[in-house]
Design an enzyme around this catalytic site. Sequence first.
Site, PDB file in Angstrom:
ATOM      1  N   THR C 126       0.871  -1.122   0.039  1.00 40.75           N
ATOM      2  CA  THR C 126       0.341  -0.115  -0.027  1.00 40.75           C
ATOM      3  C   THR C 126       0.825   1.587   0.207  1.00 40.75           C
ATOM      4  O   THR C 126       1.841   1.471   0.618  1.00 40.75           O
ATOM      5  CB  THR C 126      -0.944   0.158   0.600  1.00 40.75           C
ATOM      6  OG1 THR C 126      -2.109  -1.059   0.823  1.00 40.75           O
ATOM      7  CG2 THR C 126      -1.755   1.501   1.215  1.00 40.75           C
ATOM      8  N   PRO C 128       0.424   5.596  -0.204  1.00 39.56           N
ATOM      9  CA  PRO C 128      -0.401   6.890   0.119  1.00 39.56           C
ATOM     10  C   PRO C 128      -1.537   7.129  -1.615  1.00 39.56           C
ATOM     11  O   PRO C 128      -2.911   7.037  -0.852  1.00 39.56           O
ATOM     12  CB  PRO C 128       0.219   8.468   0.341  1.00 39.56           C
ATOM     13  CG  PRO C 128       1.438   8.148   0.872  1.00 39.56           C
ATOM     14  CD  PRO C 128       1.527   6.522   0.049  1.00 39.56           C
ATOM     15  N   PHE C 156       1.051   2.069   6.211  1.00 38.03           N
ATOM     16  CA  PHE C 156      -0.129   1.336   6.446  1.00 38.03           C
ATOM     17  C   PHE C 156       0.606   0.298   6.978  1.00 38.03           C
ATOM     18  O   PHE C 156      -0.196  -0.990   6.400  1.00 38.03           O
ATOM     19  CB  PHE C 156      -1.189   0.976   6.420  1.00 38.03           C
ATOM     20  CG  PHE C 156      -2.550   2.975   6.142  1.00 38.03           C
ATOM     21  CD1 PHE C 156      -2.405   3.290   6.633  1.00 38.03           C
ATOM     22  CD2 PHE C 156      -3.560   2.553   5.430  1.00 38.03           C
ATOM     23  CE1 PHE C 156      -2.906   4.373   7.062  1.00 38.03           C
ATOM     24  CE2 PHE C 156      -4.180   3.806   5.471  1.00 38.03           C
ATOM     25  CZ  PHE C 156      -3.669   4.738   5.914  1.00 38.03           C
ATOM     26  N   ILE C 157       1.503   0.148   6.823  1.00 37.48           N
ATOM     27  CA  ILE C 157       2.970  -1.427   7.191  1.00 37.48           C
ATOM     28  C   ILE C 157       2.915  -1.709   8.430  1.00 37.48           C
ATOM     29  O   ILE C 157       2.996  -1.593   9.390  1.00 37.48           O
ATOM     30  CB  ILE C 157       4.109  -1.057   6.059  1.00 37.48           C
ATOM     31  CG1 ILE C 157       3.736  -0.303   5.116  1.00 37.48           C
ATOM     32  CG2 ILE C 157       4.270  -2.671   6.608  1.00 37.48           C
ATOM     33  CD1 ILE C 157       3.270  -0.989   3.838  1.00 37.48           C
ATOM     34  N   GLY C 241      -3.541 -15.748   0.117  1.00 35.74           N
ATOM     35  CA  GLY C 241      -3.318 -16.410   0.898  1.00 35.74           C
ATOM     36  C   GLY C 241      -3.597 -15.559   2.503  1.00 35.74           C
ATOM     37  O   GLY C 241      -4.233 -16.072   3.561  1.00 35.74           O
ATOM     38  N   HIS C 338     -24.448  -6.876  26.624  1.00 35.83           N
ATOM     39  CA  HIS C 338     -23.539  -6.755  27.628  1.00 35.83           C
ATOM     40  C   HIS C 338     -24.290  -5.001  27.830  1.00 35.83           C
ATOM     41  O   HIS C 338     -23.973  -4.535  29.378  1.00 35.83           O
ATOM     42  CB  HIS C 338     -22.083  -6.742  27.395  1.00 35.83           C
ATOM     43  CG  HIS C 338     -21.301  -7.898  27.567  1.00 35.83           C
ATOM     44  ND1 HIS C 338     -20.974  -8.341  27.022  1.00 35.83           N
ATOM     45  CD2 HIS C 338     -20.565  -7.498  28.343  1.00 35.83           C
ATOM     46  CE1 HIS C 338     -19.975  -9.284  27.041  1.00 35.83           C
ATOM     47  NE2 HIS C 338     -19.417  -8.869  27.894  1.00 35.83           N
ATOM     48  N   GLU C 363      -5.927  -6.147   3.580  1.00 31.07           N
ATOM     49  CA  GLU C 363      -5.860  -7.259   2.314  1.00 31.07           C
ATOM     50  C   GLU C 363      -6.862  -6.988   1.994  1.00 31.07           C
ATOM     51  O   GLU C 363      -7.127  -8.436   1.234  1.00 31.07           O
ATOM     52  CB  GLU C 363      -5.737  -8.620   3.279  1.00 31.07           C
ATOM     53  CG  GLU C 363      -4.836  -8.077   4.180  1.00 31.07           C
ATOM     54  CD  GLU C 363      -3.299  -9.253   4.522  1.00 31.07           C
ATOM     55  OE1 GLU C 363      -4.251 -10.943   3.857  1.00 31.07           O
ATOM     56  OE2 GLU C 363      -3.151  -9.441   5.977  1.00 31.07           O
ATOM     57  N   GLY C 364      -6.997  -6.345   1.246  1.00 31.53           N
ATOM     58  CA  GLY C 364      -8.481  -6.269   0.121  1.00 31.53           C
ATOM     59  C   GLY C 364      -9.591  -6.097   1.439  1.00 31.53           C
ATOM     60  O   GLY C 364     -10.452  -6.472   1.654  1.00 31.53           O
ATOM     61  N   GLU C 367     -15.364  -4.600  -0.116  1.00 33.36           N
ATOM     62  CA  GLU C 367     -15.677  -4.595  -1.752  1.00 33.36           C
ATOM     63  C   GLU C 367     -14.765  -5.245  -2.729  1.00 33.36           C
ATOM     64  O   GLU C 367     -15.322  -5.455  -3.969  1.00 33.36           O
ATOM     65  CB  GLU C 367     -15.321  -2.382  -1.939  1.00 33.36           C
ATOM     66  CG  GLU C 367     -16.438  -1.927  -1.163  1.00 33.36           C
ATOM     67  CD  GLU C 367     -16.027  -2.141   0.347  1.00 33.36           C
ATOM     68  OE1 GLU C 367     -15.328  -1.822   1.149  1.00 33.36           O
ATOM     69  OE2 GLU C 367     -17.675  -2.207   0.810  1.00 33.36           O
TER      70      GLU C 367
HETATM   71  C1  FAD Z   1      -3.984  -1.109  10.334  1.00 30.81           C
HETATM   72  C2  FAD Z   1      -4.099  -1.383   9.290  1.00 30.81           C
HETATM   73  C3  FAD Z   1      -2.530  -2.372   8.578  1.00 30.81           C
HETATM   74  C4  FAD Z   1      -2.769  -2.278   7.305  1.00 30.81           C
HETATM   75  N1  FAD Z   1      -1.614  -3.562   6.997  1.00 30.81           N
HETATM   76  C5  FAD Z   1      -0.562  -3.624   5.776  1.00 30.81           C
HETATM   77  C6  FAD Z   1       0.388  -3.763   5.508  1.00 30.81           C
HETATM   78  O1  FAD Z   1       1.367  -4.687   6.078  1.00 30.81           O
HETATM   79  N2  FAD Z   1       0.400  -3.867   4.263  1.00 30.81           N
HETATM   80  C7  FAD Z   1       0.386  -3.357   2.901  1.00 30.81           C
HETATM   81  O2  FAD Z   1       0.504  -3.147   2.392  1.00 30.81           O
HETATM   82  N3  FAD Z   1      -1.136  -2.996   3.116  1.00 30.81           N
HETATM   83  C8  FAD Z   1      -1.636  -2.418   4.768  1.00 30.81           C
HETATM   84  N4  FAD Z   1      -2.370  -1.811   5.235  1.00 30.81           N
HETATM   85  C9  FAD Z   1      -2.884  -0.974   3.856  1.00 30.81           C
HETATM   86  C10 FAD Z   1      -4.752  -2.076   3.145  1.00 30.81           C
HETATM   87  O3  FAD Z   1      -5.162  -2.796   3.063  1.00 30.81           O
HETATM   88  C11 FAD Z   1      -5.306  -0.868   2.482  1.00 30.81           C
HETATM   89  O4  FAD Z   1      -5.914   0.249   3.696  1.00 30.81           O
HETATM   90  C12 FAD Z   1      -6.639  -0.698   1.866  1.00 30.81           C
HETATM   91  O5  FAD Z   1      -6.632  -2.080   1.109  1.00 30.81           O
HETATM   92  C13 FAD Z   1      -7.668   0.197   1.517  1.00 30.81           C
HETATM   93  O6  FAD Z   1      -6.912   0.849   0.889  1.00 30.81           O
HETATM   94  P1  FAD Z   1      -7.473   2.543   1.378  1.00 30.81           P
HETATM   95  O7  FAD Z   1      -7.524   2.862   2.983  1.00 30.81           O
HETATM   96  O8  FAD Z   1      -5.894   2.658  -0.064  1.00 30.81           O
HETATM   97  O9  FAD Z   1      -8.470   2.768   0.138  1.00 30.81           O
HETATM   98  P2  FAD Z   1      -8.713   3.301  -0.562  1.00 30.81           P
HETATM   99  O10 FAD Z   1      -8.720   1.943  -1.987  1.00 30.81           O
HETATM  100  O11 FAD Z   1      -8.752   4.303  -0.387  1.00 30.81           O
HETATM  101  O12 FAD Z   1     -10.393   2.435  -0.438  1.00 30.81           O
HETATM  102  C14 FAD Z   1     -11.586   3.562   0.395  1.00 30.81           C
HETATM  103  C15 FAD Z   1     -13.081   2.932  -0.560  1.00 30.81           C
HETATM  104  O13 FAD Z   1     -13.257   2.300  -1.696  1.00 30.81           O
HETATM  105  C16 FAD Z   1     -13.801   1.340  -1.883  1.00 30.81           C
HETATM  106  N5  FAD Z   1     -12.824   0.988  -3.180  1.00 30.81           N
HETATM  107  C17 FAD Z   1     -12.019   1.688  -3.571  1.00 30.81           C
HETATM  108  N6  FAD Z   1     -11.817   1.111  -5.292  1.00 30.81           N
HETATM  109  C18 FAD Z   1     -13.183   0.849  -5.200  1.00 30.81           C
HETATM  110  C19 FAD Z   1     -13.614   0.149  -6.141  1.00 30.81           C
HETATM  111  N7  FAD Z   1     -13.102  -0.179  -7.579  1.00 30.81           N
HETATM  112  N8  FAD Z   1     -14.372  -0.495  -6.738  1.00 30.81           N
HETATM  113  C20 FAD Z   1     -15.166  -0.222  -5.561  1.00 30.81           C
HETATM  114  N9  FAD Z   1     -14.918   0.079  -3.999  1.00 30.81           N
HETATM  115  C21 FAD Z   1     -14.034   0.824  -4.556  1.00 30.81           C
HETATM  116  C22 FAD Z   1     -13.301   0.509  -0.834  1.00 30.81           C
HETATM  117  O14 FAD Z   1     -13.635  -0.600  -1.186  1.00 30.81           O
HETATM  118  C23 FAD Z   1     -12.981   1.709   0.230  1.00 30.81           C
HETATM  119  O15 FAD Z   1     -14.574   1.223   0.620  1.00 30.81           O
HETATM  120  C24 FAD Z   1      -2.985  -1.756   6.492  1.00 30.81           C
HETATM  121  C25 FAD Z   1      -4.047  -0.942   6.610  1.00 30.81           C
HETATM  122  C26 FAD Z   1      -4.337  -0.659   7.986  1.00 30.81           C
HETATM  123  C27 FAD Z   1      -5.510   0.420   8.152  1.00 30.81           C
END
Ligand code: FAD
Lengths: 308, 257, 379
Positions: C126, C128, C156-157, C241, C338, C363-364, C367
Amino acid sequence: MAGIYIYSEEQPVTEQLLTAGKTLANSLNEKINVIDFSEQDSESFIKKGADHVLCLKSDHPWPESYAQIIADILKEKDPTVVLIGGTLRGKTTASIIAAKLQTGLVNNAFAIEGSGSVIETKRIMYSGIAVCTEELCHGSIVTIEPRTFDAAQDSDHQGDTENIDIQPEAKTITVGNVCPIVHQDNDIATAEKLVCVGRGLSDQNDMKLAEELAEKLHAQICCTRSVAEDYHWLTTDKYVGLSGAKVKPNLYISMGVSGQVQHVAGMRDSKVIVAVDTNENAPIFAAADYGIVGDLHEIIPLLTKELG
Amino acid sequence: MKIIVCYKWVPDEQDIKIAADLKVDMSMAKWKISEYDKNAIEEAALQAENNAAEVTCLTFGTSKAKQSLKDALSRGPEKAYWVNDAKAENTDGFVTANILAAAIKKVGIPDLIFFGEGSEDSYGQQVGPRVAALLDIPALTFVTKTAVKDDAITTTRSIGNCTEDVTASFPAVVCMLPEINKPRIPSLKQVLKASKKPVEEIKLADLGLSDAELTVKNKVKSIQGFVMNRKNKLYQDGSSAEKVKALVSDLAKEGLA
Amino acid sequence: MDFQLTEEQALVQQNAREFAQTYCEPIAAEIDKTGRHPEETIKQLIAHDYMGMIYPEEYGGAEADYLSYILMVEEISRVCASTGIIYSAHISLSMNPIYKWGSEELKQKYLVPMCKGEKLGAFALTEPGAGTDAASGTCTATLDGAEYILNGTKCFITNGGIADVYTIFALTDPAKGVKGLSCFVVEKNTPGFEIGKHEDKMGIRGSHTSELIFKNCHIPKENLVGEEGKGFKYAMMTLDGGRIGVAAQALGIAQGALDEAVKFAKERVQFGKPIATKQAIQWMLADMETQLQAARFLVYNAAETAGRGVAFSKEAAMAKLFAAEAAEFICSKAIQIHGGYGFIKDFKVERFYRDQRITAIYEGTSEVQRMVIAGSLLR
Ligand SMILES: Cc1cc2nc3c(=O)[nH]c(=O)nc-3n(C[C@H](O)[C@H](O)[C@H](O)COP(=O)(O)OP(=O)(O)OC[C@H]3O[C@@H](n4cnc5c(N)ncnc54)[C@H](O)[C@@H]3O)c2cc1C
Ligand SMILES: Cc1cc2nc3c(=O)[nH]c(=O)nc-3n(C[C@H](O)[C@H](O)[C@H](O)COP(=O)(O)OP(=O)(O)OC[C@H]3O[C@@H](n4cnc5c(N)ncnc54)[C@H](O)[C@@H]3O)c2cc1C
């Protein structure tokens, strides 16, 4: 042949067993026989209700090594029931005798009752959740823990003494380094009042709260197994419960003790039980006469103060 | 050095319920290796690690106890013996000891036989020393420390008001107190290895025991919930100080304050 | 289909439960409160051979089956969801690309110490500007002689700043877009690699989530995992996985919440009787259990399918989608049962409710899971 046989390697325990033995003897119409090592005690046993004292004369120091000899005697006498003092040594001896005689054994009976020719015992099971009532087979052995009964009263009872010279077989065993456990304070098993600490104490500093309360009450301090074995704040002879000490003080005050069955099994014969715990659903409250749901850090100092 | 460690498969008392009629309800109980026996197994595992002991385990149980075998094996022993018979449902110290002693004779009397201080369910505290008596070997009970040297074991026993060191030459039975060690949680590799370790089922019929030796001695008339008879008074009104005052006044009435 | 666990799986489950109860449960509330990484738990995971759970023994792993691993994640998460993700990010995200596509040299250098637990892993996809749309990342890796030079920011790693080994994705050929994405291994303390800000999170607070900043960070050419340009494929296959791991995390949290709800319902007395005697409460419990079991079937089925080595993207997506939604439902109802206590931090359900929320996001997002499922239907 028949008869009730009583044995303990500790004389005061034998005197307690005589109390149980006398009640049994009455209802079963049997004689009471005591097996002991010291001629000196036999007079006192007879006064306390023994009809016959068998005095084993030997100088072997390890009580457990008499098991074979006692088994031989019992085999010959074919008793109705055998009561053995439920000290730890006593339970081991009893188990060995029971195996040698291929008879039944009830360890840790807290009640024994005879009627007609039937003898029933009660003991706890499942860590104290349940009570098991058993009907004894002829010649069964029963161990009864120390202080389950008070010592029998003296009377003008008459009886006789028989001396038996014996030589315990010295198994392939050597015993050394026998150290009495020095109880830091008094023995909690005989304490009149006890303050019990559990894992609800945040750290060892909190022991002060217990000590101050104990001082006010002239009580001893005891604990749960976790406090002794995991935290080591007190030695293992200070923990109460199934695998720890059995206590029955007049007053038992617990703080931060959840009251799991294994713990309660060791203290539920206390006369009055008081519990302080933050969790209103802690099982300790079901075992208590008086309870305060609250933080021990607040309640205990108030209690110490209020006791004036 | 060879060690056999004996254990019992018991219901977890945390899951045992007492019904309104005081009947003991075990239908919800998960079963486990008796906690006290875990101390014995751990002590054997330590002997295997430190003194290259060859450790096997032995249990007498019903068909349900099959579940326990791999669990036991994950805690150290290299092989499990299981006397599988429905009689285990309704047994006593007498029958259990006869069976275990016969099974031990059958597989060969080892140098040391380990037990816990009692079983967690019935807590009869007799099977270990009974087995010793049946095999005519010494029983070292309530042990808090073991040390093996040459063909002998020295134990420290903690027996109420004293401790003593007792040395016995092999073979001997040793029954452990819980404070002797802290049973470890087996590692994943031990768990996985356990499934490959051998298990030998022993049929009761092959032990050559008579009916008398297999018939319980004392007759269980009832097993009922323990009734706690307490006042159960909770101080609920007022401030903490007021609750404490009320408590002290009740204690005073009992002559305790 | 038969979900009777094998004797071995049942034993692993019991072992995992005992491990979780002994090492994770006692500190779960504290690490949630303080946001402290549970280093001591990692030490115990190492001592108990769990750090390389599913990898071959020749690399120091324990070679357990996939379902056993899922059972472990479930049991840990049942008491502490933070530890659940710290563990599953190491096993199923960080190590997977190295094991599947890495050279033998990379495996010896990284997989072996990671299996032993000497090195903790993280997985960085991921950015920004590239979340769901992982293909739109801007991190670059430029080959320069014997080295790649990394530039860009990941965000967000999980395990960021704590981990020793980072499996990261960067563009080797930005012009090719997705087809220019490649996978690399970067060690902590490599010059030019810095840890940025730590996120202050709603839930799973014991697990660190951080920004990774690469400024002219030089890594050996050999640290390329597999082939250049295959990064997106590797990432997506790895996430398949990982999703089962997150699904198991959701399942564990939900089970933990249901356990608490049942206990509370039996203990809490109102109107003179335990609230468990009220049908309104019973119906909630029945719905919770039903959702939970349905989720469990989907999760175990996905693990089983993955274990068999056949395609499992759809199974994993369904498992994660359903388990995450079930967890939210179950945790919400657990709080309802509760009453006011459920809103108070002294009660575990308050933490479970906050912790479960992430399972529908990382991890996705849910949606994305629906997109994967629909995609496989409409292919
Ligand atoms: C606590 C935490 C730990 C994490 N750990 C890791 C990690 O170890 N490694 C890593 O790589 N990432 C990690 N992430 C990142 C995480 O995988 C992403 O936050 C996640 O994939 C969503 O991306 P985003 O936050 O940019 O949201 P966005 O992609 O901006 O999504 C915002 C909203 O739009 C929706 N959306 C986006 N595109 C579409 C579409 N095409 N159709 C319909 N809806 C859509 C999404 O479902 C969501 O509801 C972590 C995040 C958090 C919060
Ligand atoms: C085979 C076996 C045998 C056992 N034998 C024994 C035995 O002989 N004796 C024994 O004691 N145990 C025994 N145990 C252990 C027993 O099951 C319990 O684990 C133990 O008694 C619990 O100790 P505890 O009450 O100190 O701790 P916990 O169960 O952790 O209870 C701590 C209590 O403190 C309360 N608390 C926390 N903070 C505060 C505060 N600030 N103010 C007030 N209260 C607070 C909590 O609500 C809780 O109720 C045995 C266990 C097994 C399996």
